[in-house]
Design an enzyme around this catalytic site. Sequence first.
Site, PDB file in Angstrom:
ATOM      1  N   GLU A   1      -1.164  -4.309  -3.236  1.00 31.02           N
ATOM      2  CA  GLU A   1      -0.382  -5.243  -4.057  1.00 31.02           C
ATOM      3  C   GLU A   1      -0.143  -6.534  -3.273  1.00 31.02           C
ATOM      4  O   GLU A   1      -0.304  -6.545  -2.046  1.00 31.02           O
ATOM      5  CB  GLU A   1       1.003  -4.641  -4.340  1.00 31.02           C
ATOM      6  CG  GLU A   1       0.995  -3.292  -4.980  1.00 31.02           C
ATOM      7  CD  GLU A   1       0.599  -3.361  -6.438  1.00 31.02           C
ATOM      8  OE1 GLU A   1       0.957  -4.338  -7.101  1.00 31.02           O
ATOM      9  OE2 GLU A   1      -0.085  -2.430  -6.891  1.00 31.02           O
TER      10      GLU A   1
ATOM     11  N   LYS B   1       4.607  11.064  -1.652  1.00 31.81           N
ATOM     12  CA  LYS B   1       3.643  12.123  -1.987  1.00 31.81           C
ATOM     13  C   LYS B   1       3.835  13.333  -1.066  1.00 31.81           C
ATOM     14  O   LYS B   1       3.779  14.473  -1.511  1.00 31.81           O
ATOM     15  CB  LYS B   1       2.212  11.595  -1.864  1.00 31.81           C
ATOM     16  CG  LYS B   1       1.860  10.524  -2.890  1.00 31.81           C
ATOM     17  CD  LYS B   1       0.536   9.851  -2.544  1.00 31.81           C
ATOM     18  CE  LYS B   1       0.211   8.690  -3.459  1.00 31.81           C
ATOM     19  NZ  LYS B   1      -0.880   7.848  -2.956  1.00 31.81           N
TER      20      LYS B   1
HETATM   21  N1  HSE Z   1      -1.307   2.697  -3.853  1.00 34.10           N
HETATM   22  C1  HSE Z   1      -1.801   4.036  -3.736  1.00 34.10           C
HETATM   23  C2  HSE Z   1      -2.934   4.089  -2.731  1.00 34.10           C
HETATM   24  C3  HSE Z   1      -2.312   4.603  -5.011  1.00 34.10           C
HETATM   25  O1  HSE Z   1      -3.347   3.070  -2.211  1.00 34.10           O
HETATM   26  O2  HSE Z   1      -3.380   5.197  -2.469  1.00 34.10           O
HETATM   27  C4  HSE Z   1      -1.231   5.137  -5.854  1.00 34.10           C
HETATM   28  O3  HSE Z   1      -0.480   6.068  -5.201  1.00 34.10           O
END
Ligand code: HSE
Length: 426
Positions: A190, A205
């Site tokens: 982002e 996670k």
């Molecule tokens: N932004 C995360 C990544 C994906 O780069 O793995 C969504 O969890």
Amino acid sequence: MKKVGVAILGLGVVGGGTYRILESHREFYQKTQNVDIFVESVLEIKREKALALGVPEEKIASNIAEVVADPDVQIVVEVIGGIEAAREYVLAALHAGKTVVTSNKELYCKYSHELEAAAKRHNAGLYYEGSCVGGVPIIRTLLDGLQANGIESVVGIINGTTNYILTKMGNEGASYEDALKEAQALGYAEADPSSDVDGYDASYKLSILASLAFHTKIPLSQVYREGIASVSAEDVRYGKQLGYVLKLLAVGKNTAEGIEVRVHPAFVPASHPLASVNDAFNAVLVHGDAVGDVMLYGRGAGELPTGSAVVSDVIYAATHSENKYSPFKNSEEAEKDVKFVSDFKSCYYLRMTVTDHAGVLGKIASALGKFGVSVGELIQERNRGAGTATLVLVTHGTAESAIRNAAAKIDELDIAKVDAVLRVAF
Ligand code: HSE
């Protein structure tokens, strides 16, 4: 044939993928799953986005109340992301007795206790395969495939953006800043990349996966987190010279001393299967007491891969009459009798700049020895003209506190400055 109506909240990357998969596979699921799953409505502020995807005008809802009041909606898919609106909408759906499928790792990680309590109260389902590791079916694997095992560890590369950056740095010698810019240009990172590069995304996670693996609530507050923003090209290069590849690892271990949960960069031996997980790919290595090692590999993000995980939950919910809840007490805090290990053991990589004088190596060895730190490998390079040398060493297994104390002691000596401390896994 049973008919199941779905509402999709948010038509961003994952919502768009979910819509496309459901639309294009409708007949396939009728044949293979014996259920007719159809998109009854979507909630998307940018109507043009919905129209561009081919959503018929009459299926675009105006607000959440309209969605949850629709008797033809049985499953609500939340793919908005963020916390506030997502939490409000998910709770509204659950209170209306609708089953919720979410890909929102932050929401599930922080509020799973609240959401699950609401789901149980209203006899609704709550599923979240898309929240962890995109298209890789790690949640169902832990819940359904490996339930015969006591899980001893879950270790993975569970953030694609950081893995892309570290792969660029490792393979091309790119600086962190250049690799990050490239990840942003490709749409992985982002504009504000903090959630990925500072390890938040991976820690959400890991909190979810470790709770499932170890059958007890692992709150986010217990997950040690360190990102990759201060990783230097120099360390990646020295690591390579020593036969290592740098990865952002998520490590969950259930040991006799307690549970360890941590996210941080770590060197992995080049021969280890996780070392060859490159670019934006993810992988999770689970060790079960009966099965041994199981590794899952795939795309951890993206429209269709995460859509695949979301739709797998939709199909599960559409084809099972009993709801499946957490296989542990889903409370806000950890259970009282669960111990967490914060002073974990690892091998360490240390890089330091030392004055190039007689006796310096001896003093460093003695500072390390004072804290019981034993050196396994050593590289010394002279910095010609500067009167200094770069010393890189890899220790044998030692406690985190010992390495921190030894590094502080070395800094105090005034003959050396510790420039980097990184963990070495496996
Ligand atoms: N932004 C995360 C990544 C994906 O780069 O793995 C969504 O969890």
